[in-house]
Design an enzyme around this catalytic site. Structure first.
Site, PDB file in Angstrom:
ATOM      1  N   HIS A 169     -56.905 101.757 -48.338  1.00  0.00           N
ATOM      2  CA  HIS A 169     -58.148 102.401 -47.896  1.00  0.00           C
ATOM      3  C   HIS A 169     -59.278 102.268 -48.914  1.00  0.00           C
ATOM      4  O   HIS A 169     -60.458 102.375 -48.568  1.00  0.00           O
ATOM      5  CB  HIS A 169     -57.861 103.876 -47.597  1.00  0.00           C
ATOM      6  CG  HIS A 169     -58.838 104.530 -46.671  1.00  0.00           C
ATOM      7  ND1 HIS A 169     -60.092 104.037 -46.414  1.00  0.00           N
ATOM      8  CD2 HIS A 169     -58.735 105.677 -45.940  1.00  0.00           C
ATOM      9  CE1 HIS A 169     -60.719 104.837 -45.566  1.00  0.00           C
ATOM     10  NE2 HIS A 169     -59.922 105.826 -45.263  1.00  0.00           N
ATOM     11  N   ASP A 389     -59.709  90.592 -30.009  1.00  0.00           N
ATOM     12  CA  ASP A 389     -59.113  89.569 -29.131  1.00  0.00           C
ATOM     13  C   ASP A 389     -58.679  88.369 -29.973  1.00  0.00           C
ATOM     14  O   ASP A 389     -59.508  87.699 -30.596  1.00  0.00           O
ATOM     15  CB  ASP A 389     -60.155  89.143 -28.082  1.00  0.00           C
ATOM     16  CG  ASP A 389     -59.597  88.160 -27.065  1.00  0.00           C
ATOM     17  OD1 ASP A 389     -58.425  87.745 -27.200  1.00  0.00           O
ATOM     18  OD2 ASP A 389     -60.342  87.777 -26.139  1.00  0.00           O
TER      19      ASP A 389
END
Length: 456
Positions: A169, A389
């Protein structure tokens, strides 16, 4: 370690994993040291953050191996996002830097004898099988000197696959990681350069030359644990934690809005739901009335004109403005009281506030945000993980795997059995508190469980 339990019924399947491998950039990249910003470099985000995406098979991709397609695309994307292929190191006075070594990210290829449809509601948070779909490679989860990304692609017998990722993170927030994954998707679809070039420029969110804390930051107040909170912490560690998700669509929000006065009806759904959950959760905690409770909202800094963050900036760009109240007042007051606090909290976010946070990091030794009776909310409905995608179309679900002990997320892309769209909110609590929380929802007219499914 918490024993996290989900409500889904067990499903038997086998996952076979190949040996982990490092994926370096596909071309030579600069070898240099790059300091993280003072917003990146705070103790509260020194952990690895998992996400997961589930994909159906696609006729146009028949015969193509998603693991190979994604692995090749990762190498190409890392040419542009080359710091992600490096390692975080600690510099003078504990300052974190990225050593851009080009060593690569950790990649695991796997197969599972199960289909997306068989997984059913297990694909929504909390993900029951995250340990299978994102194997914690031994020695990979440290902040210093470890790969900054761990990715597992699990092929399914239906022709679909699961893409799971774990991010250090300190390198990026959810929006920053999404920029990287969009680039991976573009490379998988044949692009040679990203449509949006990444921007480092972490110095924008560094402390000022003459650091000064000019705002009130309840989120970083280092509080002594009271006897009650110590007992609660021990209870959390010793007893099972229950992990459940709750759906809030138009019907649930309409019921909640009936509790707020007319002058607050213009408040956003986020503000209304957040104040409601904070109050219900605090009631369920059953605290001493004089205990101070907090609500911290993760607020995105991108788009703030004064900060002028470049569009391609992929570092951490958020803050935790925090509301505070005595538990007794919050629980006994009408919902409008909590809503006023939440609305006021969101107005705090401006250029001065974030500069004050960066200065506080510098002056106070990069403190961890307080977890004592704090409830942290992050809205990830517009992050875009549901749009990634790789050639197989958009995922059935893309987002967090679930809640953290004091943090919940608003996850979009779900609908109930009536076809109403809403948000899913995973909650993690000890069993007795979870039962009281659900009872509090029921007493407000909100019944559970609700049949929900991803929005296809």
């Amino acid at each position: 370690m918490y024993n996290i339990m989900a409500s889904s019924s067990p499903l038997k399947f086998t996952v076979k994993r190949c040996e982990p491998q490092l994926i370096p950039p596909s071309k030579p990249t600069p070898h240099k040291l790059k300091p993280l910003s003072d917003i990146d470099d705070q103790r509260g985000i020194r952990f690895h953050f998992p996400f997961i995406m589930f994909y159906h098979g696609h006729p146009s991709m028949k015969g193509k191996d998603p693991a190979m397609v994604i692995k090749e695309a990762l190498g190409k994307a890392l040419v542009f996002y080359y710091p992600l292929a490096g390692r975080v190191i600690e510099g003078p006075r504990g300052k974190l830097l990225v050593d851009c070594t080009g060593e690569g990210i950790l990649f695991v290829e796997a197969d599972a004898d199960v289909t997306v449809d068989q997984l059913g509601d297990c694909i929504q948070p909390p993900c029951s099988y995250i340990e299978e779909f994102l194997h914690d490679v031994p020695g990979s989860s440290g902040i210093l000197g470890c790969p900054l990304l761990l990715i597992q692609v699990t092929r399914l017998v239906c022709g679909g696959f699961i893409f799971a990722i774990r991010l250090n993170h300190t390198m990026s927030d959810t929006l920053g990681m999404t920029k990287f994954l969009n680039t991976v998707g573009e490379m998988a679809l044949g692009a040679s350069t990203p449509s949006l070039l990444p921007v480092w420029e972490r110095e924008i969110l560094n402390a000022r030359n003459s650091p000064r804390v000019t705002c009130v930051h309840h989120e970083y107040e280092q509080l002594p644990h009271t006897e009650t909170s110590i007992a609660m912490t021990m209870q959390d560690r010793e007893k099972n934690m229950i992990h459940r998700s709750f759906f809030f669509g138009p019907g649930q929000l309409k019921l909640i809005r009936k509790q707020i006065p007319p002058h607050l009806q213009k408040c956003s759904n986020f503000e209304v739901l957040t104040s409601f959950l904070w109050r219900c959760r605090t009631i369920a905690l059953n605290l001493d009335p004089d205990e101070a409770v907090r609500l911290s909202c993760s607020v995105n800094l991108r788009g703030k004109q004064a900060l002028n963050l470049p569009v391609g900036y992929y570092g951490n760009a958020f803050a935790f403005p925090t509301a505070i109240s005595k538990a007794g007042i919050l629980c006994q007051s009408p919902l409008g009281y909590a809503l006023e606090l939440v609305r006021r909290l969101k107005t705090q976010m401006n250029e001065e506030y974030i500069k004050s946070v960066a200065d506080l990091m510098m002056l106070k030794g990069r403190p961890h945000y307080t977890e004592v009776w704090n409830f942290v909310i992050a809205d990830v409905t517009r992050v875009g993980l549901g749009d990634i995608d790789f050639g197989w179309g958009k995922p059935v679900y893309g987002g967090p795997v679930g809640a953290r002990p004091c943090t919940s997320y608003y996850v979009g892309g779900f609908k109930n059995s009536s076809g109403e769209e809403g948000v899913l909110v995973p909650i993690l609590l000890p069993l007795p508190i979870m039962n009281r929380f659900q009872q509090e929802l029921f007493s407000n007219g909100i019944d559970y469980p609700i049949k929900i499914a991803p929005k296809l």
